[in-house]
Motif scaffolding. Sequence first.
Motif, PDB file in Angstrom:
ATOM      1  N   LYS A   1      34.814 -10.276  35.325  1.00  0.00           N
ATOM      2  CA  LYS A   1      34.978  -9.143  36.238  1.00  0.00           C
ATOM      3  C   LYS A   1      35.924  -8.099  35.658  1.00  0.00           C
ATOM      4  O   LYS A   1      35.652  -6.887  35.693  1.00  0.00           O
ATOM      5  N   TYR A   2      37.022  -8.558  35.113  1.00  0.00           N
ATOM      6  CA  TYR A   2      38.025  -7.655  34.532  1.00  0.00           C
ATOM      7  C   TYR A   2      37.441  -6.889  33.351  1.00  0.00           C
ATOM      8  O   TYR A   2      37.579  -5.663  33.254  1.00  0.00           O
TER       9      TYR A   2
ATOM     10  N   SER B   1      29.461  -9.124  39.166  1.00  0.00           N
ATOM     11  CA  SER B   1      30.003  -8.743  40.475  1.00  0.00           C
ATOM     12  C   SER B   1      30.504  -7.300  40.491  1.00  0.00           C
ATOM     13  O   SER B   1      30.827  -6.765  41.549  1.00  0.00           O
ATOM     14  N   VAL B   2      30.559  -6.667  39.321  1.00  0.00           N
ATOM     15  CA  VAL B   2      30.991  -5.278  39.224  1.00  0.00           C
ATOM     16  C   VAL B   2      29.777  -4.370  39.359  1.00  0.00           C
ATOM     17  O   VAL B   2      28.810  -4.500  38.599  1.00  0.00           O
TER      18      VAL B   2
ATOM     19  N   LYS C   1      28.831 -14.403  36.010  1.00  0.00           N
ATOM     20  CA  LYS C   1      28.945 -14.151  37.447  1.00  0.00           C
ATOM     21  C   LYS C   1      30.018 -13.112  37.736  1.00  0.00           C
ATOM     22  O   LYS C   1      29.834 -12.219  38.566  1.00  0.00           O
ATOM     23  N   GLY C   2      31.158 -13.234  37.053  1.00  0.00           N
ATOM     24  CA  GLY C   2      32.243 -12.282  37.270  1.00  0.00           C
ATOM     25  C   GLY C   2      31.864 -10.881  36.847  1.00  0.00           C
ATOM     26  O   GLY C   2      32.112  -9.909  37.577  1.00  0.00           O
ATOM     27  N   ALA C   3      31.235 -10.744  35.688  1.00  0.00           N
ATOM     28  CA  ALA C   3      30.839  -9.424  35.199  1.00  0.00           C
ATOM     29  C   ALA C   3      29.775  -8.804  36.098  1.00  0.00           C
ATOM     30  O   ALA C   3      29.791  -7.603  36.373  1.00  0.00           O
TER      31      ALA C   3
ATOM     32  N   HIS D   1      37.194 -14.372  36.480  1.00  0.00           N
ATOM     33  CA  HIS D   1      38.113 -13.233  36.449  1.00  0.00           C
ATOM     34  C   HIS D   1      37.949 -12.439  35.165  1.00  0.00           C
ATOM     35  O   HIS D   1      37.924 -11.201  35.197  1.00  0.00           O
TER      36      HIS D   1
ATOM     37  N   GLY E   1      34.792  -4.247  34.304  1.00  0.00           N
ATOM     38  CA  GLY E   1      35.400  -3.035  34.854  1.00  0.00           C
ATOM     39  C   GLY E   1      35.907  -2.113  33.762  1.00  0.00           C
ATOM     40  O   GLY E   1      35.739  -0.882  33.838  1.00  0.00           O
TER      41      GLY E   1
END
Length: 203
Positions: free
Chosen positions: A190-191, A29-30, A25-27, A187, A194
């Motif tokens: 997502k981090y 979101s980018v 989900k975090g990845a 996190h 990016g």
Amino acid sequence: MATKVYIVYYSMYGHVAKLAEEIQKGAASVEGVEVKLWQVPETLPEDVLGKMGAPPKSDVPIIEPKDLSEADGLLLGFPTRFGMMASQFKAFFDATGGLWRTQELAGKPAGLFYSTGSQGGGQETTALTAITQLVHHGMVFVPIGYTFGAGMFEMENVKGGSPYGSGTFAGDGTRQPSELELQQAFHQGKYFAGIAKKLKGTA
């Protein structure tokens, strides 16, 4: 062209799988990042898994070593066995010799996440010993460091994870990842995504 991030994991009781789903989900979101979940092959017989109380595997597709070369970045997750990655994941890595010979994975970013049974059960040694696999492939290790902020300093509640990557404690198997652990996993996804996107843009 989208940046492809593969999340590859092994999960016997579902704890690592839950982290993987949150990392996905975090990845995702980018913007400009495509994420795919994979699991490595099981090496234990069904009857042994049954005696160990392992639930049936999910329908997440099984990855083959050659699939790794398609990714622009890899997030790798596994439970701990005696302070190191589970043998199922090690067996998968051992099958990547062909990719090593041709340096197919060299230069690709990679991150790690994990679960342990207890607080002293290998949250950092598991990551440290797994890094050797990345080094021999020439991959670029991407830790989360302390980018998770205040969540890294939680002292009132039990929390897995470290600067090396997100993590959870399974306890006797009944404990599930806490909300804070899932937030850290999001996190990390997502981090990492990016950074993978930036690296691809400079290639």
